[in-house]
Design a protein around this motif. Structure first.
Motif, PDB file in Angstrom:
ATOM      1  N   ILE A  70      61.502 -41.007  27.735  1.00 41.13           N
ATOM      2  CA  ILE A  70      62.481 -40.371  28.293  1.00 41.13           C
ATOM      3  C   ILE A  70      63.466 -41.331  29.225  1.00 41.13           C
ATOM      4  O   ILE A  70      64.630 -41.199  29.286  1.00 41.13           O
ATOM      5  N   PHE A  71      62.812 -42.145  30.167  1.00 44.12           N
ATOM      6  CA  PHE A  71      63.353 -42.821  30.971  1.00 44.12           C
ATOM      7  C   PHE A  71      64.487 -44.057  30.166  1.00 44.12           C
ATOM      8  O   PHE A  71      65.385 -44.333  30.537  1.00 44.12           O
ATOM      9  N   ASP A  72      63.818 -44.511  29.043  1.00 43.07           N
ATOM     10  CA  ASP A  72      64.553 -45.698  28.417  1.00 43.07           C
ATOM     11  C   ASP A  72      65.776 -44.981  27.852  1.00 43.07           C
ATOM     12  O   ASP A  72      66.811 -45.429  27.934  1.00 43.07           O
ATOM     13  N   THR A  73      65.703 -43.929  27.465  1.00 41.85           N
ATOM     14  CA  THR A  73      66.688 -43.070  26.773  1.00 41.85           C
ATOM     15  C   THR A  73      68.000 -42.822  27.940  1.00 41.85           C
ATOM     16  O   THR A  73      69.100 -42.800  27.539  1.00 41.85           O
ATOM     17  N   ALA A  74      67.276 -42.093  29.032  1.00 46.17           N
ATOM     18  CA  ALA A  74      68.469 -41.869  30.070  1.00 46.17           C
ATOM     19  C   ALA A  74      69.045 -43.233  30.640  1.00 46.17           C
ATOM     20  O   ALA A  74      70.381 -43.030  30.777  1.00 46.17           O
ATOM     21  N   TYR A  75      68.285 -44.452  30.646  1.00 43.80           N
ATOM     22  CA  TYR A  75      69.209 -45.619  30.868  1.00 43.80           C
ATOM     23  C   TYR A  75      70.082 -46.104  29.714  1.00 43.80           C
ATOM     24  O   TYR A  75      71.059 -46.711  30.095  1.00 43.80           O
ATOM     25  N   LEU A 106      57.399 -47.591  35.586  1.00 42.79           N
ATOM     26  CA  LEU A 106      58.682 -46.985  35.247  1.00 42.79           C
ATOM     27  C   LEU A 106      59.748 -46.772  36.408  1.00 42.79           C
ATOM     28  O   LEU A 106      59.461 -47.223  37.582  1.00 42.79           O
ATOM     29  N   PRO A 107      61.068 -46.295  36.180  1.00 43.86           N
ATOM     30  CA  PRO A 107      61.878 -46.393  37.443  1.00 43.86           C
ATOM     31  C   PRO A 107      61.668 -45.481  38.650  1.00 43.86           C
ATOM     32  O   PRO A 107      62.302 -45.362  39.410  1.00 43.86           O
ATOM     33  N   VAL A 108      60.511 -44.543  38.349  1.00 42.28           N
ATOM     34  CA  VAL A 108      60.107 -43.508  39.428  1.00 42.28           C
ATOM     35  C   VAL A 108      59.838 -44.083  40.712  1.00 42.28           C
ATOM     36  O   VAL A 108      59.027 -45.026  40.915  1.00 42.28           O
TER      37      VAL A 108
END
Length: 368
Positions: A70-75, A106-108
């Motif tokens: 999810i985070f990879d896709t968001a970025y 992760l970016p959290v």
């Protein structure tokens, strides 16, 4: 700037009070994550993303691999600001040393946890999965992993709860020394198990005066402890306001991804279908199933009243048209005289007494 919200609707069990869209169909997690990522690719932002919020449901029900996707896709599909606030909701019982360490990769950079209460009997009544001791352990584990921005949710107004019991919950919350505390009075929303208990006479709501005392006690205790009361239900250490939620109250655009997620771009408001099966099926076919409304001038005025007055800064009258200003001030007059509203130059805001009856005041100021 723009906010990005991703709704993760999975819960291993439903809380008795919850009116948010959620599902216990955990077997759908892989397909759902794929659909969420595909929707993000379909709806990337032309503006920089300043906040990302994974809410639910229970985002911590996803695996680290699913969260990473999810985070990879968001970025990949958005320009995320370097100092963006990245919040993830989680349940205290999901927090392990392994999860906390993995989240650091992760970016959290902000965690929001539902503590709700430190009374184990009430936690069982709410059908929460965690115990009060697990909240303390979760905060400790997250601190050891390096998280410096933690928020907890607290709830008050339980059936038969006393003011002394609520004060005890506040004391235990303060012991955690977290950066942010969100608070809510227990609500009886139609369609929830709690509402059915109320209809059957198995529980009773607390009286309004006790609720008022609980709210004022909360405000006084948290302010004395150094928290800023920056929104009706939210308190923060200096510099730790929720930037994502603040964007809602400031009318900043946001994109909502996932089943039942809402989006706002100043001119329109839209919301995805609140059925996970239909949501996934639609996205898999390259089609977002949603409803939308175009916001006319009156609706935008009403929105401004209902979100801005929630904040300590209040409503900036200079952002209204002359006609709207006249209407607003005319209807605000009796509340100003009653000490429920205050006017500082062109900023109209609620007083402490006005906070408790904010819904009534906002209703009076809205166009009908």
């Amino acid at each position: 700037m723009t906010g990005l919200y991703v709704h993760i609707p999975f819960c291993s069990s439903r809380c008795v009070y919850c009116g948010f869209y959620s599902t216990t169909g955990l077997e759908l997690r892989d397909r759902y994550v794929e659909a969420v990522c595909k929707e993000m690719a379909m709806r990337f932002s032309a503006n920089p993303i300043s906040t990302i919020y994974l809410g639910g449901g229970t985002p911590s029900q996803l695996s680290i691999e699913q969260l990473k996707k999810i985070f990879d896709t968001a970025y990949i599909y958005n320009k995320v600001e370097k100092e963006a606030e990245i919040t993830m909701e989680m349940n205290p019982d999901d927090v392990t040393e392994e999860l906390a360490a993995a989240l650091q990769q992760l970016p959290v950079n902000r965690i929001s946890m539902g503590a709700q209460t430190f009374d184990d009997e009430r936690l069982r009544f709410l059908r929460r999965r965690h115990s009060s001791s697990q909240v303390h352990q979760a905060v400790k584990t997250l601190r050891q992993a390096g998280f410096k921005n933690i928020s907890i949710d607290l709830m008050y107004g339980f059936p038969n709860q006393t003011l002394a019991e609520w004060q005890s919950d506040i004391d235990k919350a303060l012991e955690l020394n977290v950066e942010h505390i969100s608070t809510y009075c227990l609500m009886y929303e139609e369609g929830t198990p709690l509402y059915r208990l109320l209809e059957l006479g198995k529980v009773t709501e607390i009286d309004e005066e006790l609720e008022r005392q609980m709210y004022y006690t909360l405000i006084d205790r948290l302010k004395a402890a150094g928290y800023e009361h920056y929104e009706i239900s939210n308190f923060a250490r200096p510099g730790y306001r929720s930037r994502h939620n603040s964007s809602y109250w400031k009318g900043i655009p946001y994109i909502g991804i996932g089943a039942a997620a809402h989006s706002y771009d100043i001119q329109t408001r839209s919301w995805n279908i609140d059925n996970i099966h239909d949501y996934i099926a639609g996205i898999e076919q390259g089609k977002r199933i949603f409803d939308a409304e175009t916001l006319d001038e009156d609706t935008r005025y009403n929105d401004a009243v209902t979100v801005a007055l929630r904040t300590c800064e209040g409503l900036d009258l200079t952002k209204l048209t002359p006609k709207q200003q006249q209407y607003c001030l005319r209807n605000a007059q009796r509340h100003l005289e009653a000490g429920l509203l205050k006017l500082n130059q062109q900023q109209l805001s609620l007083t402490k007494d006005g906070l408790f009856v904010s819904d009534l005041i906002m209703s009076d100021l809205m166009l009908v």
